[in-house]
Motif scaffolding. Structure first.
Motif, PDB file in Angstrom:
ATOM      1  N   SER A  64     -20.090  70.187  67.068  1.00 32.05           N
ATOM      2  CA  SER A  64     -20.805  70.722  65.906  1.00 32.05           C
ATOM      3  C   SER A  64     -22.093  69.944  65.703  1.00 32.05           C
ATOM      4  O   SER A  64     -22.171  68.747  66.004  1.00 32.05           O
ATOM      5  CB  SER A  64     -19.929  70.638  64.650  1.00 32.05           C
ATOM      6  N   HIS A  65     -23.089  70.639  65.184  1.00 28.95           N
ATOM      7  CA  HIS A  65     -24.423  70.050  65.029  1.00 28.95           C
ATOM      8  C   HIS A  65     -24.999  70.471  63.680  1.00 28.95           C
ATOM      9  O   HIS A  65     -24.837  71.615  63.251  1.00 28.95           O
ATOM     10  CB  HIS A  65     -25.347  70.524  66.160  1.00 28.95           C
ATOM     11  N   SER A  66     -25.615  69.523  63.001  1.00 33.14           N
ATOM     12  CA  SER A  66     -26.269  69.816  61.720  1.00 33.14           C
ATOM     13  C   SER A  66     -27.627  69.125  61.694  1.00 33.14           C
ATOM     14  O   SER A  66     -28.010  68.429  62.637  1.00 33.14           O
ATOM     15  CB  SER A  66     -25.405  69.335  60.550  1.00 33.14           C
ATOM     16  N   SER A  67     -28.331  69.281  60.589  1.00 33.57           N
ATOM     17  CA  SER A  67     -29.665  68.687  60.479  1.00 33.57           C
ATOM     18  C   SER A  67     -29.627  67.159  60.423  1.00 33.57           C
ATOM     19  O   SER A  67     -30.612  66.494  60.722  1.00 33.57           O
ATOM     20  CB  SER A  67     -30.368  69.222  59.230  1.00 33.57           C
ATOM     21  N   THR A  68     -28.468  66.596  60.044  1.00 32.87           N
ATOM     22  CA  THR A  68     -28.370  65.139  59.911  1.00 32.87           C
ATOM     23  C   THR A  68     -27.615  64.467  61.049  1.00 32.87           C
ATOM     24  O   THR A  68     -27.651  63.243  61.175  1.00 32.87           O
ATOM     25  CB  THR A  68     -27.687  64.761  58.587  1.00 32.87           C
ATOM     26  N   GLY A  69     -26.901  65.245  61.875  1.00 32.14           N
ATOM     27  CA  GLY A  69     -26.140  64.608  62.937  1.00 32.14           C
ATOM     28  C   GLY A  69     -25.338  65.585  63.764  1.00 32.14           C
ATOM     29  O   GLY A  69     -25.546  66.798  63.713  1.00 32.14           O
ATOM     30  N   GLN A  70     -24.412  65.030  64.527  1.00 29.64           N
ATOM     31  CA  GLN A  70     -23.582  65.836  65.415  1.00 29.64           C
ATOM     32  C   GLN A  70     -22.205  65.193  65.571  1.00 29.64           C
ATOM     33  O   GLN A  70     -22.049  63.988  65.367  1.00 29.64           O
ATOM     34  CB  GLN A  70     -24.253  65.987  66.787  1.00 29.64           C
ATOM     35  N   THR A  71     -21.223  66.008  65.933  1.00 25.95           N
ATOM     36  CA  THR A  71     -19.851  65.534  66.097  1.00 25.95           C
ATOM     37  C   THR A  71     -19.229  66.178  67.331  1.00 25.95           C
ATOM     38  O   THR A  71     -19.363  67.377  67.555  1.00 25.95           O
ATOM     39  CB  THR A  71     -18.994  65.879  64.870  1.00 25.95           C
ATOM     40  N   ILE A 130       3.155  69.553  64.872  1.00 25.35           N
ATOM     41  CA  ILE A 130       2.782  68.147  65.074  1.00 25.35           C
ATOM     42  C   ILE A 130       1.414  68.131  65.752  1.00 25.35           C
ATOM     43  O   ILE A 130       1.241  68.704  66.827  1.00 25.35           O
ATOM     44  CB  ILE A 130       3.801  67.409  65.954  1.00 25.35           C
ATOM     45  N   LYS A 131       0.460  67.485  65.095  1.00 27.75           N
ATOM     46  CA  LYS A 131      -0.889  67.369  65.652  1.00 27.75           C
ATOM     47  C   LYS A 131      -1.207  65.880  65.794  1.00 27.75           C
ATOM     48  O   LYS A 131      -1.453  65.201  64.793  1.00 27.75           O
ATOM     49  CB  LYS A 131      -1.905  68.068  64.757  1.00 27.75           C
ATOM     50  N   PRO A 132      -1.161  65.354  67.024  1.00 28.11           N
ATOM     51  CA  PRO A 132      -1.341  63.904  67.219  1.00 28.11           C
ATOM     52  C   PRO A 132      -2.697  63.377  66.792  1.00 28.11           C
ATOM     53  O   PRO A 132      -2.865  62.176  66.582  1.00 28.11           O
ATOM     54  CB  PRO A 132      -1.137  63.730  68.731  1.00 28.11           C
ATOM     55  N   GLY A 133      -3.682  64.254  66.686  1.00 27.64           N
ATOM     56  CA  GLY A 133      -5.016  63.802  66.304  1.00 27.64           C
ATOM     57  C   GLY A 133      -5.980  63.843  67.469  1.00 27.64           C
ATOM     58  O   GLY A 133      -5.587  63.852  68.634  1.00 27.64           O
ATOM     59  N   SER A 134      -7.260  63.871  67.171  1.00 29.64           N
ATOM     60  CA  SER A 134      -8.310  63.962  68.176  1.00 29.64           C
ATOM     61  C   SER A 134      -9.097  62.652  68.244  1.00 29.64           C
ATOM     62  O   SER A 134      -9.038  61.826  67.332  1.00 29.64           O
ATOM     63  CB  SER A 134      -9.276  65.104  67.836  1.00 29.64           C
ATOM     64  N   TYR A 135      -9.838  62.528  69.328  1.00 26.48           N
ATOM     65  CA  TYR A 135     -10.798  61.427  69.422  1.00 26.48           C
ATOM     66  C   TYR A 135     -12.168  61.977  69.063  1.00 26.48           C
ATOM     67  O   TYR A 135     -12.603  62.998  69.617  1.00 26.48           O
ATOM     68  CB  TYR A 135     -10.821  60.819  70.824  1.00 26.48           C
ATOM     69  N   LEU A 136     -12.835  61.335  68.110  1.00 24.41           N
ATOM     70  CA  LEU A 136     -14.100  61.848  67.594  1.00 24.41           C
ATOM     71  C   LEU A 136     -15.256  60.894  67.884  1.00 24.41           C
ATOM     72  O   LEU A 136     -15.108  59.673  67.801  1.00 24.41           O
ATOM     73  CB  LEU A 136     -14.014  62.063  66.078  1.00 24.41           C
ATOM     74  N   TRP A 137     -16.396  61.499  68.228  1.00 27.70           N
ATOM     75  CA  TRP A 137     -17.662  60.788  68.316  1.00 27.70           C
ATOM     76  C   TRP A 137     -18.591  61.410  67.275  1.00 27.70           C
ATOM     77  O   TRP A 137     -18.810  62.626  67.284  1.00 27.70           O
ATOM     78  CB  TRP A 137     -18.300  60.940  69.697  1.00 27.70           C
ATOM     79  N   GLN A 138     -19.129  60.589  66.389  1.00 29.72           N
ATOM     80  CA  GLN A 138     -19.971  61.118  65.314  1.00 29.72           C
ATOM     81  C   GLN A 138     -21.302  60.382  65.272  1.00 29.72           C
ATOM     82  O   GLN A 138     -21.367  59.160  65.482  1.00 29.72           O
ATOM     83  CB  GLN A 138     -19.271  60.960  63.953  1.00 29.72           C
ATOM     84  N   LYS A 139     -22.359  61.143  64.979  1.00 32.71           N
ATOM     85  CA  LYS A 139     -23.681  60.575  64.745  1.00 32.71           C
ATOM     86  C   LYS A 139     -24.217  61.211  63.477  1.00 32.71           C
ATOM     87  O   LYS A 139     -24.412  62.424  63.414  1.00 32.71           O
ATOM     88  CB  LYS A 139     -24.611  60.857  65.923  1.00 32.71           C
ATOM     89  N   ASP A 140     -24.408  60.395  62.463  1.00 27.91           N
ATOM     90  CA  ASP A 140     -24.833  60.909  61.162  1.00 27.91           C
ATOM     91  C   ASP A 140     -25.941  60.020  60.610  1.00 27.91           C
ATOM     92  O   ASP A 140     -25.736  58.828  60.371  1.00 27.91           O
ATOM     93  CB  ASP A 140     -23.646  60.935  60.200  1.00 27.91           C
ATOM     94  N   SER A 141     -27.100  60.617  60.409  1.00 34.15           N
ATOM     95  CA  SER A 141     -28.267  59.890  59.880  1.00 34.15           C
ATOM     96  C   SER A 141     -28.565  58.625  60.673  1.00 34.15           C
ATOM     97  O   SER A 141     -28.851  57.558  60.117  1.00 34.15           O
ATOM     98  CB  SER A 141     -28.033  59.544  58.403  1.00 34.15           C
ATOM     99  N   GLY A 142     -28.430  58.740  61.990  1.00 29.54           N
ATOM    100  CA  GLY A 142     -28.750  57.609  62.860  1.00 29.54           C
ATOM    101  C   GLY A 142     -27.620  56.632  63.064  1.00 29.54           C
ATOM    102  O   GLY A 142     -27.741  55.709  63.878  1.00 29.54           O
TER     103      GLY A 142
END
Length: 199
Positions: free
Chosen positions: A66-73, A93-105
């Motif tokens: 996903s992408h927005s004006s302030t960052g991406q995930t 049962i949802k074990p969870g995801s691995y996330l990479w986030q960039k928000d406002s630098g």
């Protein structure tokens, strides 16, 4: 010439047995003409009211960017393991995801933490379009606050969903979700409601 009484009874018994076997074969053929279908929930834009069959597992997974004006995930994993505990009732049962986030630098990454829930199908809808006869199901569950603090909240976040769907055609279904959730942002809890729909 007429058959003896014993012979007539034997013919009648054989005829009844043949008719019973034909009826059973016809019922099995009708059943085989209705193949099992897979109704997925991931990636949770709109959950379906249908459940996994009793004694069966269904495993879903994927990746979302996903992408927005302030960052991406980037959200990798998104695994959902669904098990039919009873007819029209499943555990999730949802074990969870691995996330990479960039928000406002600012960059952050980590494990998002697990989710546990249930789903119950309350009503099967009509095979053909009938707005008065939707399929109806309910979902309830919560996240568990054991994920990475950089990408997840350290608080339980329960939610409940009312899911409905209508068969528009043999291959097209329209579904809606009404969601009520108690969420957390930076340790501050709040209640959020949402309405969604999808084809």
């Amino acid at each position: 010439a007429s058959l003896p009484a014993f012979g007539q009874e034997g013919v009648s018994s054989a005829k009844r047995a043949a008719e019973a076997m034909a009826e059973k074969a016809g019922a099995q053929a009708d059943k085989s003409e209705k193949p099992d279908t897979i109704s997925t929930d991931r990636p949770n834009f709109t959950n379906s009211p249908g459940t996994v069959g009793k004694g069966h597992w269904q495993i879903e997974s994927g990746y979302t960017y996903s992408h927005s004006s302030t960052g991406q995930t980037s959200d990798f994993g998104q695994m959902s393991m669904r098990y039919g505990l009873k007819d029209k009732f499943e555990v999730q049962i949802k074990p969870g995801s691995y996330l990479w986030q960039k928000d406002s630098g600012q960059n952050s990454s980590g494990w998002g933490g697990p989710y546990f829930g249930i789903k119950m199908n309350l009503k099967e809808g009509a095979d053909k379009l009938d707005w008065s006869r939707p399929s109806i199901g309910i979902l309830a569950g919560t996240t568990v606050p054991i994920g990475s603090s950089s990408v997840s909240e350290h608080a339980f976040q329960p939610q409940a969903t009312l899911a409905t769907s209508w068969n528009l055609t043999d291959k097209v279904t329209f579904g809606t979700n009404v969601v009520v959730a108690h969420l957390s942002n930076g340790g501050t809890g709040f209640t959020q409601c949402a309405l969604g729909g999808a084809l």
